[in-house]
Motif scaffolding. Structure first.
Motif, mmCIF file in Angstrom:
data_model
loop_
_atom_site.group_PDB
_atom_site.id
_atom_site.type_symbol
_atom_site.label_atom_id
_atom_site.label_comp_id
_atom_site.label_asym_id
_atom_site.label_seq_id
_atom_site.Cartn_x
_atom_site.Cartn_y
_atom_site.Cartn_z
ATOM 1 N N ALA A 99 0.796 -1.234 0.000
ATOM 2 C CA ALA A 99 0.000 0.000 0.000
ATOM 3 C C ALA A 99 0.829 1.285 0.000
ATOM 4 O O ALA A 99 0.540 2.204 -0.776
ATOM 5 C CB ALA A 99 -0.967 -0.016 1.189
ATOM 6 N N PRO A 100 1.875 1.418 0.840
ATOM 7 C CA PRO A 100 2.632 2.684 0.816
ATOM 8 C C PRO A 100 3.219 2.995 -0.555
ATOM 9 O O PRO A 100 3.136 4.132 -1.029
ATOM 10 C CB PRO A 100 3.725 2.459 1.871
ATOM 11 C CG PRO A 100 3.158 1.424 2.792
ATOM 12 C CD PRO A 100 2.354 0.514 1.913
ATOM 13 N N LEU A 101 3.816 1.991 -1.194
ATOM 14 C CA LEU A 101 4.393 2.208 -2.528
ATOM 15 C C LEU A 101 3.303 2.525 -3.538
ATOM 16 O O LEU A 101 3.458 3.425 -4.377
ATOM 17 C CB LEU A 101 5.180 0.973 -2.964
ATOM 18 C CG LEU A 101 5.742 1.016 -4.396
ATOM 19 C CD1 LEU A 101 6.734 2.159 -4.547
ATOM 20 C CD2 LEU A 101 6.401 -0.315 -4.755
ATOM 21 N N ALA A 102 2.192 1.797 -3.475
ATOM 22 C CA ALA A 102 1.107 2.017 -4.436
ATOM 23 C C ALA A 102 0.526 3.427 -4.299
ATOM 24 O O ALA A 102 0.282 4.101 -5.305
ATOM 25 C CB ALA A 102 0.012 0.972 -4.234
ATOM 26 N N LEU A 103 0.339 3.875 -3.077
ATOM 27 C CA LEU A 103 -0.215 5.214 -2.865
ATOM 28 C C LEU A 103 0.753 6.293 -3.325
ATOM 29 O O LEU A 103 0.365 7.288 -3.933
ATOM 30 C CB LEU A 103 -0.568 5.404 -1.392
ATOM 31 C CG LEU A 103 -1.740 4.557 -0.872
ATOM 32 C CD1 LEU A 103 -1.876 4.694 0.636
ATOM 33 C CD2 LEU A 103 -3.040 4.961 -1.570
ATOM 34 N N PHE A 104 2.037 6.095 -3.034
ATOM 35 C CA PHE A 104 3.026 7.086 -3.425
ATOM 36 C C PHE A 104 3.185 7.135 -4.942
ATOM 37 O O PHE A 104 3.213 8.214 -5.546
ATOM 38 C CB PHE A 104 4.369 6.776 -2.774
ATOM 39 C CG PHE A 104 5.427 7.805 -3.061
ATOM 40 C CD1 PHE A 104 5.453 8.995 -2.365
ATOM 41 C CD2 PHE A 104 6.387 7.587 -4.033
ATOM 42 C CE1 PHE A 104 6.419 9.964 -2.632
ATOM 43 C CE2 PHE A 104 7.347 8.537 -4.315
ATOM 44 C CZ PHE A 104 7.362 9.734 -3.602
#
Length: 533
Positions: A225-230
């Motif tokens: 999730a963090p990578l996808a959101l960024f």
């Protein structure tokens, strides 16, 4: 499983340098991996965060082994070798050793596997990790299915006794690693979900097994999730994708149709995970999901879900095993296949026991069936010969620079032949500046007329350019300009800078020479009447 690994490695190393050529996507890898860690980190804040882990890996590799073309592509060749081993083990696990070996041999000869097994991008590594995560899923389901009714209630949330817990944990970790290398690896979870639902797990453990898979999938989603959101903030990078390439769609359609036809061939099966519920979703679901997403925003590029070819290889391998099986019996020559742990999977994917007189062993005693099996084998052999003969020219072509969209090495060579010290240099469009980034020293005597800040200094892939007015002023102050652009017929960018470049060239210069190289056009412009100066 040595034969699939050996074949994959030989095909991966054959012509891996491609004459020293390198195309623009590989140039991006080369450039990013050669930047300092602070520069790399700075760039990933603005662009290509989705490939950040891969660039970091290649940065370390270049630091140890040097930054040549072979080093750039060798990880992909080794990854496809590991994927071939995984395919062979998967096939052996769900359809028998012969089917596994056949699947492992089918996999490396597929043109898509050969292409991306020699490319300095992350797709081969993702394919290998997805293959092994699928293997770990099968082992986790096997181990969980063996849990007794009393322990079944402990399956949820990884409360799995013994080996099953390790398989589930390994599955979550490897799947997450694949997703961190490329976000679209997450689509394999949809295929795995179908497999889990259709797995023949005992009813006492079924709900707990599905709950455990959901937990594993949740771990992957939370980790990604963090990578996808960024990276969602960098989605403008995909603006070059319009609608699916017809060639890519045709390739998928052919593999899907042939794969489904192979799935209709009765196959041996063992354990709770049968061949078809594993391979067919892996072949179809990621591609279908990517196509559906493309209706929201165009994102369909077949290499983003390259791992779908694993499903095809498994189905083709099982079909070949069936067609080429010795006529003396189902399990002849295959050790454990006569042990009774295998059944036959019918065209609907249902397991059927090999009862005496009702399976192939009973049928083989009938002379008509034997004759039919001989004809099927003969046709299969001739079909294999024809397919391999047809694939040979494709395999040879993939080892030449012309097999890629462009060739930065050829562009550099052409510029070196036509440029003079002090010439202006112009990129049309600006993103074609990437052609200079593998050999920047070859352009030191030329003046980049539009450049504001270099790629590394600007934290971007291609650098930033000055305003349209300043580009015009710089162009009009120059006498001779070398232009690097797309070949004829490609769409032209319509932003103010590109329009200015075209307008000034048309109004204030004349084209002296123009040369087409692979995927590029190198032209020289000079003031009217000064082409021979």
């Amino acid at each position: 499983m040595a034969a699939p690994c050996a074949l994959a490695l030989v095909l991966g190393l054959w012509g891996i340098r491609r004459g020293g050529s390198i195309w623009r996507d590989e140039v991006v890898t080369y450039d990013m991996a050669h930047r300092s860690l602070p520069d790399l980190w700075h760039t990933l804040q603005h662009a290509d965060a989705v490939h950040g882990l891969y660039y970091l890996f290649m940065h370390g590799l270049f630091a140890v082994f040097g930054g040549g073309v072979t080093t750039l592509r060798l990880p992909s060749a080794l990854a496809m070798t590991a994927a071939a081993a995984g395919v062979a083990l998967l096939g052996a696990r769900v359809a028998g050793r012969r089917a596994g070996v056949a699947a492992g041999l089918v996999f490396p000869v597929l043109p898509l596997v050969q292409e991306y097994g020699q490319e300095g991008r992350s797709y081969a590594l993702v394919c290998a990790l997805v293959t092994w995560s699928t293997y770990l899923l099968v082992r986790a389901l096997d181990a969980s299915a063996a849990v007794g009714p009393v322990a079944a209630s402990w399956l949820g949330l990884f409360h799995v006794p013994g080996a099953a817990r390790r398989w589930w944990a390994g599955y979550a970790v490897v799947t997450l690693a694949a997703c961190l290398l490329h976000e679209f690896a997450v689509l394999v979870l949809a295929a795995h979900g179908v497999t889990v639902v259709l797995a023949g797990v005992p009813s006492a453990a079924r709900a707990a097994v599905r709950r455990t898979w959901l937990v594993a999938g949740g771990v992957v989603a939370v980790g990604l999730a963090p990578l996808a959101l960024f990276s969602a903030g960098q989605s403008a990078q995909l603006s070059w994708i319009l609608w699916p390439d017809p060639v890519q769609l045709l390739t998928f359609a052919v593999l899907a149709v042939v794969g489904v036809l192979c799935a209709r061939v009765p196959a041996r099966t063992r354990g709770p995970v049968r061949l078809r519920p594993l391979a067919v979703p892996l072949l179809i679901v990621p591609q279908a999901a990517l196509m559906l997403l493309s209706h929201l925003k165009p994102v369909y590029v077949d290499r983003y879900v390259l791992y779908y070819v694993v499903g095809f290889a498994l189905l083709a391998g099982a079909a070949l095993d069936r067609a080429l099986r010795p006529l003396t019996g189902d399990g002849a020559g295959d050790g454990t296949e006569n042990s009774g742990v295998y059944g036959t999977e019918d065209a609907a994917g249902n397991g059927v026991g090999d009862a005496a007189g009702g399976g192939v062993e009973g049928s083989a005693e009938d002379s008509a069936e034997v004759d039919r099996a001989v004809r099927v084998r003969r046709r299969t052999v001739w079909a294999l010969v024809a397919v391999l003969a047809g694939l040979l020219p494709v395999s040879v072509h993939l080892r030449y620079p012309a097999s890629r969209k462009d060739d930065a090495t050829a562009v550099v060579r052409a510029v070196r032949e036509v440029a003079k010290p002090g010439d202006g240099l112009l990129f049309m469009p600006a993103r074609r500046r990437v052609w200079t980034q593998s050999e920047p020293e070859q352009f030191r005597g030329l003046t980049d007329l539009a450049l504001s800040r270099s790629p590394a200094a600007s934290g971007s892939l291609y650098g930033t350019e000055v305003s349209a007015d300043r580009i015009e002023a710089r162009m009009r102050a120059d006498e001779r300009i070398v232009v690097l652009g797309d070949p004829r017929g490609e769409p032209e960018d319509e932003n103010s800078r590109e329009i200015t470049k075209r307008t000034v060239l048309r109004d204030a210069f004349e084209r002296c020479t123009s040369r087409d190289v692979t995927g590029a056009r190198v032209s020289v412009y000079a003031r009217p009447g000064h082409c021979d100066d």
